[in-house]
Design a protein around this motif. Sequence first.
Motif, mmCIF file in Angstrom:
data_model
loop_
_atom_site.group_PDB
_atom_site.id
_atom_site.type_symbol
_atom_site.label_atom_id
_atom_site.label_comp_id
_atom_site.label_asym_id
_atom_site.label_seq_id
_atom_site.Cartn_x
_atom_site.Cartn_y
_atom_site.Cartn_z
ATOM 1 N N SER A 1 -5.636 -8.053 0.555
ATOM 2 C CA SER A 1 -6.181 -6.853 -0.085
ATOM 3 C C SER A 1 -5.114 -5.804 -0.376
ATOM 4 O O SER A 1 -5.364 -4.867 -1.132
ATOM 5 N N SER A 2 -3.920 -5.954 0.192
ATOM 6 C CA SER A 2 -2.836 -5.014 -0.101
ATOM 7 C C SER A 2 -1.974 -5.494 -1.270
ATOM 8 O O SER A 2 -1.016 -4.826 -1.651
ATOM 9 N N GLN A 3 -2.341 -6.633 -1.814
ATOM 10 C CA GLN A 3 -1.589 -7.227 -2.927
ATOM 11 C C GLN A 3 -1.582 -6.303 -4.139
ATOM 12 O O GLN A 3 -2.596 -5.723 -4.499
ATOM 13 N N LYS A 4 -0.412 -6.149 -4.753
ATOM 14 C CA LYS A 4 -0.294 -5.360 -5.984
ATOM 15 C C LYS A 4 -0.729 -6.220 -7.165
ATOM 16 O O LYS A 4 -0.230 -7.317 -7.345
ATOM 17 N N LEU A 5 -1.654 -5.700 -7.936
ATOM 18 C CA LEU A 5 -2.126 -6.415 -9.117
ATOM 19 C C LEU A 5 -1.499 -5.750 -10.337
ATOM 20 O O LEU A 5 -1.864 -4.639 -10.708
ATOM 21 N N ALA A 6 -0.540 -6.433 -10.938
ATOM 22 C CA ALA A 6 0.225 -5.848 -12.037
ATOM 23 C C ALA A 6 -0.272 -6.287 -13.409
ATOM 24 O O ALA A 6 0.107 -5.696 -14.409
ATOM 25 N N SER A 7 -1.106 -7.316 -13.453
ATOM 26 C CA SER A 7 -1.548 -7.840 -14.743
ATOM 27 C C SER A 7 -2.958 -8.404 -14.620
ATOM 28 O O SER A 7 -3.466 -8.610 -13.512
ATOM 29 N N LEU A 8 -3.558 -8.656 -15.765
ATOM 30 C CA LEU A 8 -4.891 -9.258 -15.764
ATOM 31 C C LEU A 8 -4.848 -10.664 -15.160
ATOM 32 O O LEU A 8 -5.810 -11.109 -14.549
ATOM 33 N N LEU B 1 -8.227 -1.483 -5.729
ATOM 34 C CA LEU B 1 -6.888 -1.833 -6.179
ATOM 35 C C LEU B 1 -6.619 -1.251 -7.554
ATOM 36 O O LEU B 1 -7.494 -1.184 -8.397
ATOM 37 N N LYS B 2 -5.406 -0.854 -7.768
ATOM 38 C CA LYS B 2 -4.993 -0.285 -9.050
ATOM 39 C C LYS B 2 -3.777 -1.034 -9.565
ATOM 40 O O LYS B 2 -2.997 -1.582 -8.796
ATOM 41 N N ALA B 3 -3.599 -0.996 -10.867
ATOM 42 C CA ALA B 3 -2.395 -1.589 -11.476
ATOM 43 C C ALA B 3 -1.211 -0.735 -11.087
ATOM 44 O O ALA B 3 -1.325 0.470 -10.929
ATOM 45 N N LYS B 4 -0.046 -1.371 -10.955
ATOM 46 C CA LYS B 4 1.142 -0.564 -10.604
ATOM 47 C C LYS B 4 1.806 -0.004 -11.824
ATOM 48 O O LYS B 4 1.538 -0.306 -12.933
ATOM 49 N N ASP C 1 -3.032 -11.472 -12.603
ATOM 50 C CA ASP C 1 -3.114 -11.215 -11.158
ATOM 51 C C ASP C 1 -4.555 -10.922 -10.741
ATOM 52 O O ASP C 1 -5.002 -11.354 -9.674
ATOM 53 N N VAL C 2 -5.273 -10.175 -11.563
ATOM 54 C CA VAL C 2 -6.674 -9.849 -11.281
ATOM 55 C C VAL C 2 -7.510 -11.122 -11.259
ATOM 56 O O VAL C 2 -8.321 -11.336 -10.349
ATOM 57 N N LEU C 3 -7.317 -11.981 -12.250
ATOM 58 C CA LEU C 3 -8.039 -13.252 -12.295
ATOM 59 C C LEU C 3 -7.747 -14.069 -11.043
ATOM 60 O O LEU C 3 -8.668 -14.591 -10.407
ATOM 61 N N ALA C 4 -6.486 -14.157 -10.666
ATOM 62 C CA ALA C 4 -6.097 -14.912 -9.474
ATOM 63 C C ALA C 4 -6.796 -14.368 -8.235
ATOM 64 O O ALA C 4 -7.365 -15.119 -7.437
ATOM 65 N N PHE C 5 -6.749 -13.052 -8.060
ATOM 66 C CA PHE C 5 -7.372 -12.394 -6.910
ATOM 67 C C PHE C 5 -8.873 -12.677 -6.868
ATOM 68 O O PHE C 5 -9.417 -13.052 -5.832
ATOM 69 N N ASN C 6 -9.539 -12.504 -8.016
ATOM 70 C CA ASN C 6 -10.991 -12.668 -8.059
ATOM 71 C C ASN C 6 -11.427 -14.116 -7.880
ATOM 72 O O ASN C 6 -12.426 -14.378 -7.196
ATOM 73 N N VAL C 7 -10.719 -15.060 -8.478
ATOM 74 C CA VAL C 7 -11.082 -16.467 -8.295
ATOM 75 C C VAL C 7 -11.009 -16.813 -6.815
ATOM 76 O O VAL C 7 -11.940 -17.411 -6.256
ATOM 77 N N ARG C 8 -9.934 -16.419 -6.166
ATOM 78 C CA ARG C 8 -9.802 -16.733 -4.739
ATOM 79 C C ARG C 8 -10.883 -16.030 -3.920
ATOM 80 O O ARG C 8 -11.469 -16.616 -3.013
ATOM 81 N N THR C 9 -11.157 -14.770 -4.241
ATOM 82 C CA THR C 9 -12.186 -14.029 -3.505
ATOM 83 C C THR C 9 -13.538 -14.724 -3.611
ATOM 84 O O THR C 9 -14.198 -14.967 -2.594
ATOM 85 N N TYR C 10 -13.963 -15.038 -4.821
ATOM 86 C CA TYR C 10 -15.269 -15.691 -5.006
ATOM 87 C C TYR C 10 -15.285 -17.102 -4.421
ATOM 88 O O TYR C 10 -16.301 -17.531 -3.868
ATOM 89 N N ARG C 11 -14.173 -17.825 -4.525
ATOM 90 C CA ARG C 11 -14.116 -19.180 -3.962
ATOM 91 C C ARG C 11 -14.305 -19.141 -2.449
ATOM 92 O O ARG C 11 -15.093 -19.915 -1.883
ATOM 93 N N VAL C 12 -13.608 -18.227 -1.793
ATOM 94 C CA VAL C 12 -13.710 -18.124 -0.334
ATOM 95 C C VAL C 12 -15.116 -17.666 0.073
ATOM 96 O O VAL C 12 -15.673 -18.175 1.047
#
Length: 89
Positions: free
Chosen positions: A10-17, A86-89, A19-30
């Motif tokens: 959850s502390s991961q920096k999301l710099a691009s869409l 989370l916010k974009a950097k 990254d957002v897709l990656a974060f969300n896919v993993r979140t929903y998968r888990v």
Amino acid sequence: MSATLKGPDSSQKLASLRDVLAFNVRTYRVKKLLSQEQLGFEAGLDRTFVSQVERARINVSLDNIEKIALALDVPAAKLLEWPKPLKAK
């Protein structure tokens, strides 16, 4: 014995869409208690492809985003939404 599913950092920096897709896919998968292999099977995609998506290593077509969303039983647009804290950097 199966490995414990671990959600994204959850502390991961999301710099691009991507990254957002990656974060969300993993979140929903888990949340659905699916392994990458199980998600790949449900979506008709290879496990290594799912891994690359979750690590933001590849550009993903809209068709494949749709397949992943259907397998996760979420609207495709949810996979592209920036997580609230989370916010974009």
